[in-house]
Design an enzyme around this catalytic site. Sequence first.
Site, PDB file in Angstrom:
ATOM      1  N   CYS A 122      14.161  11.166   6.130  1.00  0.00           N
ATOM      2  CA  CYS A 122      14.050  10.829   7.555  1.00  0.00           C
ATOM      3  C   CYS A 122      15.408  10.847   8.237  1.00  0.00           C
ATOM      4  CB  CYS A 122      13.366   9.482   7.730  1.00  0.00           C
ATOM      5  SG  CYS A 122      13.989   8.224   6.640  1.00  0.00           S
ATOM      6  N   GLY A 180      -4.419   5.990   3.723  1.00  0.00           N
ATOM      7  CA  GLY A 180      -3.817   5.352   4.896  1.00  0.00           C
ATOM      8  C   GLY A 180      -4.836   4.811   5.886  1.00  0.00           C
ATOM      9  N   PRO A 181      -5.760   5.666   6.360  1.00  0.00           N
ATOM     10  CA  PRO A 181      -6.694   5.187   7.385  1.00  0.00           C
ATOM     11  C   PRO A 181      -7.699   4.154   6.859  1.00  0.00           C
ATOM     12  CG  PRO A 181      -6.534   7.588   7.387  1.00  0.00           C
ATOM     13  CD  PRO A 181      -5.833   7.112   6.151  1.00  0.00           C
ATOM     14  N   LYS A 202       0.893  -1.175   0.000  1.00  0.00           N
ATOM     15  CA  LYS A 202       0.000   0.000   0.000  1.00  0.00           C
ATOM     16  C   LYS A 202       0.930   1.223   0.000  1.00  0.00           C
ATOM     17  CE  LYS A 202      -1.685   3.064   1.933  1.00  0.00           C
ATOM     18  NZ  LYS A 202      -1.441   4.492   1.515  1.00  0.00           N
ATOM     19  N   GLU A 246      10.099   1.908  10.299  1.00  0.00           N
ATOM     20  CA  GLU A 246      11.133   2.900   9.971  1.00  0.00           C
ATOM     21  C   GLU A 246      10.476   4.256  10.132  1.00  0.00           C
ATOM     22  OE1 GLU A 246      14.254   2.519   9.264  1.00  0.00           O
ATOM     23  OE2 GLU A 246      14.241   0.339   9.158  1.00  0.00           O
ATOM     24  N   GLU A 272      10.692  16.493  14.276  1.00  0.00           N
ATOM     25  CA  GLU A 272      11.036  16.304  12.864  1.00  0.00           C
ATOM     26  C   GLU A 272      10.202  17.291  12.035  1.00  0.00           C
ATOM     27  OE1 GLU A 272       9.815  12.601  10.759  1.00  0.00           O
ATOM     28  OE2 GLU A 272      11.903  12.566  10.118  1.00  0.00           O
TER      29      GLU A 272
END
Length: 464
Positions: free
Chosen positions: A279, A203-204, A170, A245, A371
Amino acid sequence: MKQHDAMYIDGSWRPAEGGGTIEVVNPADGQVIATVPAGSAADVDAAVRAARAALPGWAATPPQERAARLAALRDQLVARADEIAATVTAELGAPLAFSKAVHAGAPIAVCGSYAELAGTYAFEEKIGNSTVLHEPVGVVGAITPWNYPLHQVVAKVAPALAAGCTIVLKPAEDTPLVAQLFAECVDAAGIPAGVFNLVTGLGPVAGQALAEHDGIDLVSFTGSTAVGRKIGALAGAAVKRVALELGGKSANVILPSADLAKAVGVGVANVMANSGQTCSAWTRMLVHRDRYDEAVELAAAAAAEYVPGEKIGPLVNAGQQARVRGYIERGVAEGARLVAGGPEAPLEVGCYVRPTVFADVTPEMTIAQEEIFGPVLSVLCYEDEDDAARIANGTVYGLAGAVWAGDEAEAVAFARRLETGQVDINGGRFNPLAPFGGYKQSGVGRELGRHGLAEYLQTKSLQF
Ligand code: NAD
């Protein structure tokens, strides 16, 4: 640009169960460039079933044959590298040269490394009177973000295939087109139906359905810490394997003996690459008090070279642009000194943010802790090595970092004190075979190389 109004499930492109679609927007100009299906729980279920059905056959395929399929997949990525780069530039906004070198180049290197590892890895070992078999974990649910959209797909799919696992992917909703292109490459590489499946979606909805599905044996997620925490909790409740990650706030520690100009120049480039959407970016630069002013001046000058729309692309979408500009405003409000950039948008069109450098940043400030995921560098001052180590280790994250010193041994001694999964010594190069992953809240597990392959294996001991 090629696009599919369908999902790649069980070796063919089939329409989604529901009728929803997701618009793909070019963040450089705000134009809608494509739509892809918004997959539902039913699509995820169909994909997981296909992956489960394909598992026994693929798991029993000799490693040499899996290696040959991975080599064919790498060849497909090589043949279509220009198309991959153009696609990532269109949906992510990265400058084309960067897309060619990194967004197309890194996945080729990683896929090639797993073609090699699949054929050479010891899937069986002897320990005393035991033979230990390293067997595939099973069906993998892979959920990936948009910032390195093909690299993050390949960093999961290639080791999973090498291990003998089957997969449902996904990808991020912002960058589904390169994932569709990847599915075409998988198909052309002769990887059997059902071994790799693609479900695009939100996503959800689709992501969550995949993470919750009891036909999944391992969930491998890259993205935000907030979503990672949810996925970790779901996996814990279901007692299934999970790899995470997550974010970072990495420190670039410049020791007094370092070549300051080089350390600052490479440091600024590291933060500005991919518009700061990395990241592992070294978003905190730590400089000794005696060289602090000089470093700030160098950093501001280096950042000024990143002209938006030329050397640096936009952020991925308007939401991220607003978020990053909010962080810059917060830095000003908390008393940090702006020496390059600022919160105003540099161009009228597109999701651009000014390359920004803050001086006089103290460790407890928001811009030194959270971040930001944009082209924003915080320069902090330290008194001595103990102070530098304390500041470097003083966030919840621990993904990457850098140490610069006149002497390599001095840099290595300091690197040992860092609570982080990767440290580049005096500008050391990215190594696609070295384990990548986080200490602390930067994640669980490792990707790349043989450590990344081991994540997709489980052991069975036979005693004689
Ligand atoms: P995100 O974590 O929401 O998205 C990552 C992936 O997770 C996407 O495929 C998304 O569809 C999926 N997802 C979202 N909600 C889900 C859920 N409830 N269940 C299952 N899957 C779900 O990240 P984002 O919102 O795109 O970015 C927000 C912030 O995350 C960024 O500003 C950045 O700080 C961080 N981020 C980090 C990385 C990284 O590589 N570490 C990558 C992207 C974003």
